[in-house]
Design a protein around this motif. Sequence first.
Motif, PDB file in Angstrom:
ATOM      1  N   PHE A 197       0.533  -1.322   0.038  1.00 11.93           N
ATOM      2  CA  PHE A 197      -0.084   0.379   0.187  1.00 11.93           C
ATOM      3  C   PHE A 197       0.700   1.149   0.451  1.00 11.93           C
ATOM      4  O   PHE A 197       0.734   1.930  -0.038  1.00 11.93           O
ATOM      5  N   ASP A 198       1.965   1.431  -0.123  1.00 13.76           N
ATOM      6  CA  ASP A 198       2.928   2.211  -0.095  1.00 13.76           C
ATOM      7  C   ASP A 198       2.694   3.436   1.076  1.00 13.76           C
ATOM      8  O   ASP A 198       3.246   4.277   0.473  1.00 13.76           O
ATOM      9  N   LEU A 199       2.612   2.856   1.601  1.00 13.70           N
ATOM     10  CA  LEU A 199       3.277   3.359   3.375  1.00 13.70           C
ATOM     11  C   LEU A 199       4.197   3.510   4.059  1.00 13.70           C
ATOM     12  O   LEU A 199       5.494   3.108   3.885  1.00 13.70           O
ATOM     13  N   SER A 200       4.189   4.425   4.181  1.00 14.94           N
ATOM     14  CA  SER A 200       5.364   5.131   4.881  1.00 14.94           C
ATOM     15  C   SER A 200       5.828   4.596   6.588  1.00 14.94           C
ATOM     16  O   SER A 200       4.812   3.432   6.654  1.00 14.94           O
ATOM     17  N   ILE A 201       6.552   4.640   6.796  1.00 14.10           N
ATOM     18  CA  ILE A 201       7.240   3.862   8.552  1.00 14.10           C
ATOM     19  C   ILE A 201       6.425   3.843   8.914  1.00 14.10           C
ATOM     20  O   ILE A 201       5.978   3.167   9.930  1.00 14.10           O
ATOM     21  N   ARG A 202       5.525   5.542   9.770  1.00 17.58           N
ATOM     22  CA  ARG A 202       4.712   5.301  10.931  1.00 17.58           C
ATOM     23  C   ARG A 202       3.623   4.346  10.298  1.00 17.58           C
ATOM     24  O   ARG A 202       2.996   4.225  11.690  1.00 17.58           O
ATOM     25  N   GLN A 203       3.135   4.501   9.091  1.00 14.17           N
ATOM     26  CA  GLN A 203       1.654   3.601   9.042  1.00 14.17           C
ATOM     27  C   GLN A 203       2.137   2.882   9.091  1.00 14.17           C
ATOM     28  O   GLN A 203       1.246   2.080   9.698  1.00 14.17           O
ATOM     29  N   MET A 204       3.422   2.124   8.805  1.00 15.51           N
ATOM     30  CA  MET A 204       3.767   0.836   9.294  1.00 15.51           C
ATOM     31  C   MET A 204       3.727   0.928  10.501  1.00 15.51           C
ATOM     32  O   MET A 204       2.670  -0.995  10.533  1.00 15.51           O
ATOM     33  N   GLN A 205       3.824   1.563  11.511  1.00 11.81           N
ATOM     34  CA  GLN A 205       4.085   1.515  12.623  1.00 11.81           C
ATOM     35  C   GLN A 205       2.616   1.454  13.695  1.00 11.81           C
ATOM     36  O   GLN A 205       2.264   0.444  14.441  1.00 11.81           O
ATOM     37  N   ASP A 206       1.750   1.961  12.769  1.00 11.46           N
ATOM     38  CA  ASP A 206       0.170   1.926  13.029  1.00 11.46           C
ATOM     39  C   ASP A 206      -0.264   1.105  13.258  1.00 11.46           C
ATOM     40  O   ASP A 206      -0.971   0.897  14.022  1.00 11.46           O
ATOM     41  N   ILE A 207      -0.040  -0.014  11.826  1.00 12.16           N
ATOM     42  CA  ILE A 207      -0.176  -0.995  11.825  1.00 12.16           C
ATOM     43  C   ILE A 207      -0.193  -1.989  12.984  1.00 12.16           C
ATOM     44  O   ILE A 207      -1.039  -2.850  13.295  1.00 12.16           O
ATOM     45  N   GLY A 208       1.589  -1.802  13.283  1.00 13.63           N
ATOM     46  CA  GLY A 208       1.712  -2.699  14.309  1.00 13.63           C
ATOM     47  C   GLY A 208       1.089  -2.297  15.570  1.00 13.63           C
ATOM     48  O   GLY A 208       0.858  -3.533  16.320  1.00 13.63           O
ATOM     49  N   GLY A 209       0.901  -0.924  16.012  1.00 12.66           N
ATOM     50  CA  GLY A 209      -0.028  -1.086  17.500  1.00 12.66           C
ATOM     51  C   GLY A 209      -1.379  -1.403  17.243  1.00 12.66           C
ATOM     52  O   GLY A 209      -2.168  -1.567  18.543  1.00 12.66           O
ATOM     53  N   TRP A 210      -2.171  -1.335  16.252  1.00  7.92           N
ATOM     54  CA  TRP A 210      -2.974  -2.366  16.023  1.00  7.92           C
ATOM     55  C   TRP A 210      -3.455  -3.149  16.623  1.00  7.92           C
ATOM     56  O   TRP A 210      -4.125  -3.512  17.912  1.00  7.92           O
ATOM     57  N   TYR A 211      -2.525  -3.760  16.344  1.00  7.56           N
ATOM     58  CA  TYR A 211      -2.269  -5.413  16.674  1.00  7.56           C
ATOM     59  C   TYR A 211      -2.219  -5.875  17.804  1.00  7.56           C
ATOM     60  O   TYR A 211      -2.853  -6.805  18.085  1.00  7.56           O
ATOM     61  N   GLU A 212      -1.285  -4.922  17.950  1.00  5.11           N
ATOM     62  CA  GLU A 212      -0.841  -5.172  19.901  1.00  5.11           C
ATOM     63  C   GLU A 212      -2.102  -4.685  20.524  1.00  5.11           C
ATOM     64  O   GLU A 212      -1.893  -4.596  21.928  1.00  5.11           O
ATOM     65  N   GLY A 213      -2.993  -3.992  20.164  1.00  8.79           N
ATOM     66  CA  GLY A 213      -4.308  -3.474  20.918  1.00  8.79           C
ATOM     67  C   GLY A 213      -3.946  -2.000  21.622  1.00  8.79           C
ATOM     68  O   GLY A 213      -4.950  -1.523  22.038  1.00  8.79           O
ATOM     69  N   GLY A 214      -2.674  -1.387  20.980  1.00 13.76           N
ATOM     70  CA  GLY A 214      -2.983   0.179  21.765  1.00 13.76           C
ATOM     71  C   GLY A 214      -3.562   0.771  20.194  1.00 13.76           C
ATOM     72  O   GLY A 214      -3.050   2.466  21.296  1.00 13.76           O
ATOM     73  N   LEU A 215      -3.892   0.772  19.759  1.00 11.60           N
ATOM     74  CA  LEU A 215      -4.473   1.616  18.991  1.00 11.60           C
ATOM     75  C   LEU A 215      -5.593   1.674  18.315  1.00 11.60           C
ATOM     76  O   LEU A 215      -6.452  -0.312  18.386  1.00 11.60           O
ATOM     77  N   SER A 216      -7.454   2.128  18.602  1.00 15.84           N
ATOM     78  CA  SER A 216      -8.560   1.198  18.153  1.00 15.84           C
ATOM     79  C   SER A 216      -8.018   1.664  16.086  1.00 15.84           C
ATOM     80  O   SER A 216      -7.442   2.477  15.514  1.00 15.84           O
ATOM     81  N   ALA A 217      -9.517   0.974  16.256  1.00 14.48           N
ATOM     82  CA  ALA A 217      -9.311   1.147  14.177  1.00 14.48           C
ATOM     83  C   ALA A 217     -10.028   2.360  14.242  1.00 14.48           C
ATOM     84  O   ALA A 217      -9.364   1.954  13.189  1.00 14.48           O
ATOM     85  N   GLU A 218     -10.653   2.512  13.972  1.00 16.86           N
ATOM     86  CA  GLU A 218     -11.449   4.383  13.998  1.00 16.86           C
ATOM     87  C   GLU A 218      -9.798   4.454  13.593  1.00 16.86           C
ATOM     88  O   GLU A 218     -10.053   5.648  12.632  1.00 16.86           O
TER      89      GLU A 218
END
Length: 78
Positions: free
Chosen positions: A49-70
């Motif tokens: 999806f041509d993501l930035s490193i920060r966006q990639m980290q956001d997905i990791g944060g979601w998987y770990e439960g630290g970020l909301s789906a929204e």
Amino acid sequence: MAEQDWVAELRRLSGLGMDIVRIAEHMRDTHPEFRQRSIVALNHYRVAFDLSIRQMQDIGGWYEGGLSAEHLRQEIPL
């Protein structure tokens, strides 16, 4: 699976109209080997999806439960 196969699968799901959260849920639920290789898996999202490193980290944060789906949907509109 090789990287190009994972990338193709992620893009296919996006082509079906899935948002980033639905894609991540699908991959987590149906491809346990994908979930177990988290750094590699996150890189596949970045490539697909041509993501930035920060966006990639956001997905990791979601998987770990630290970020909301929204939050994830807002930060990574597909």
